[in-house]
Design a protein around this motif. Structure first.
Motif, short mmCIF file in Angstrom:
data_model
loop_
_atom_site.label_atom_id
_atom_site.label_comp_id
_atom_site.label_asym_id
_atom_site.label_seq_id
_atom_site.Cartn_x
_atom_site.Cartn_y
_atom_site.Cartn_z
N LYS A 283 38.25 36.47 35.02
CA LYS A 283 38.02 36.57 36.47
C LYS A 283 39.24 37.16 37.17
CE LYS A 283 34.86 32.61 36.69
NZ LYS A 283 34.60 31.29 37.29
N ILE A 284 38.98 37.86 38.27
CA ILE A 284 40.06 38.37 39.12
C ILE A 284 40.40 37.27 40.11
CG2 ILE A 284 40.71 40.12 40.81
CD1 ILE A 284 38.68 42.00 39.47
N LYS A 285 41.63 36.75 40.01
CA LYS A 285 42.03 35.61 40.84
C LYS A 285 43.29 35.93 41.64
CE LYS A 285 40.27 32.20 37.51
NZ LYS A 285 40.64 31.03 36.65
N ALA A 286 43.33 35.44 42.88
CA ALA A 286 44.52 35.59 43.72
C ALA A 286 45.66 34.77 43.14
CB ALA A 286 44.21 35.15 45.15
N VAL A 287 46.88 35.31 43.20
CA VAL A 287 48.04 34.60 42.68
C VAL A 287 48.56 33.63 43.74
CG1 VAL A 287 48.65 36.55 41.21
CG2 VAL A 287 49.71 36.35 43.46
#
Length: 316
Positions: free
Chosen positions: A250-254
């Motif tokens: 998944k593309i996740k915010a840091v």
């Protein structure tokens, strides 16, 4: 939620929309793919000519269906290099569950499938007993099982050298495709299947503008890929300059990022080490570089020649 990723060159951006509600995903037969050994890892071909003739008869009866290739990650540098114009193109993220539902609604679900490609350098051993029985006994059920083995192996196995692609392949009934001409087959995929679009770090402003328009139509997220300095894995920057990473599919915010270059941080700092370099650090590095002192006396070339000679003696 599982996602599929499709890498595309910048030239595809103007042709991607088939109409206001669909994008066109290109499908091809395996003999048009860039792997010269597609359809090869099925059996051990070191066998007698009569068995090879029988195998050839069997494979000739396997229905040839168009396929397209997705991958399971948008941050594989070789994929950007090979399929997205050396990072000047883009990647679309497709929600697999929505995509499967769409495929089911086409009415061709029975002859359509999505599966991972298996990477290996030798054919599977399970097919050999079935081939022997089909060849010697010739009963229809053995031929049916053999063709099932051949079909699976042909479409879903590749050599280990391709494993970096993390490929997930879609095989479809050709009747579900639209053919604008004799050499192009497209599947009209609803635009709401798209959940994100990522442009490469070498993409120009023209492509970025086009993709932002497309992202707005699809009501999906827009990212730009960034090559950072602390890791060999790229990170993704959203339009509001929030950094993201691809983690566990998944593309996740840091949680933390450098306030200057937006590099994701795993330490509790406001800026990364690179952006934190001061003129004092630069001056200190110069003073600690012994080569600078030797060069100032004009002896650096002789020093390097002497060290090379010592290294050569140690190697011999």
């Amino acid at each position: 939620m599982t996602n599929l990723y499709k890498f595309m060159g910048a030239d595809v951006a103007d042709k991607l929309m088939m109409d206001e509600k669909h994008i066109g995903i290109k499908f091809s037969h395996l003999n048009q793919y860039n792997d010269p050994y597609e359809f090869f890892l099925t059996i051990d071909f070191n066998r007698a000519s009569d068995e090879l003739a029988f195998y050839n008869e069997m494979i000739g009866m396997v229905t040839k269906q168009p396929a397209t290739c997705f991958t399971k990650s948008p941050v594989i540098p070789p994929m950007w290099a090979h399929y997205a114009g050396n990072s000047s193109g883009f990647v679309i993220e497709i929600n697999e569950e929505k995509f499967k539902l769409f495929l089911k609604e086409t009415g061709f679900n029975e002859n359509t499938g999505i599966a991972d490609v298996e990477y290996k350098d030798l054919p599977g051993e399970d097919i050999e007993p079935t081939l022997e029985r089909a060849f010697h006994i010739c009963k229809p059920r053995y031929i049916y099982w053999l063709q099932s083995y051949i079909r699976h192996a042909a479409y879903l196995t590749k050599q280990e050298c391709w494993s970096y692609e993390q490929e997930r392949r879609v095989i479809i009934d050709e009747k579900a495709l639209t053919k604008p001409n004799d050499w192009l087959m497209l599947l009209p995929v609803p635009i709401n299947c798209i959940t994100a679009i990522i442009v490469g770090h070498k993409s120009d402003d023209s492509l970025k503008e086009k993709i932002q328009v497309l992202a707005k139509k699809a009501k999906c997220r827009y990212f730009e890929m960034v090559i950072g300095k602390t890791t060999t894995t790229p990170f993704l920057l959203s339009k509001n300059l929030k950094s993201h990473q691809f983690i566990n599919g998944k593309i996740k915010a840091v949680s933390q990022q450098c306030k200057k270059c937006y590099e994701p941080l795993n330490i509790d700092n406001k800026i990364c080490g690179w952006c934190g370099i001061t003129q004092r650090d630069v001056s200190m590095a110069e003073r600690r570089n012994a080569f600078r002192a030797i060069a100032s006396t004009g002896g650096l070339e002789n020093y390097i020649a002497a060290m090379r000679a010592i290294s050569a003696r140690h190697r011999s």
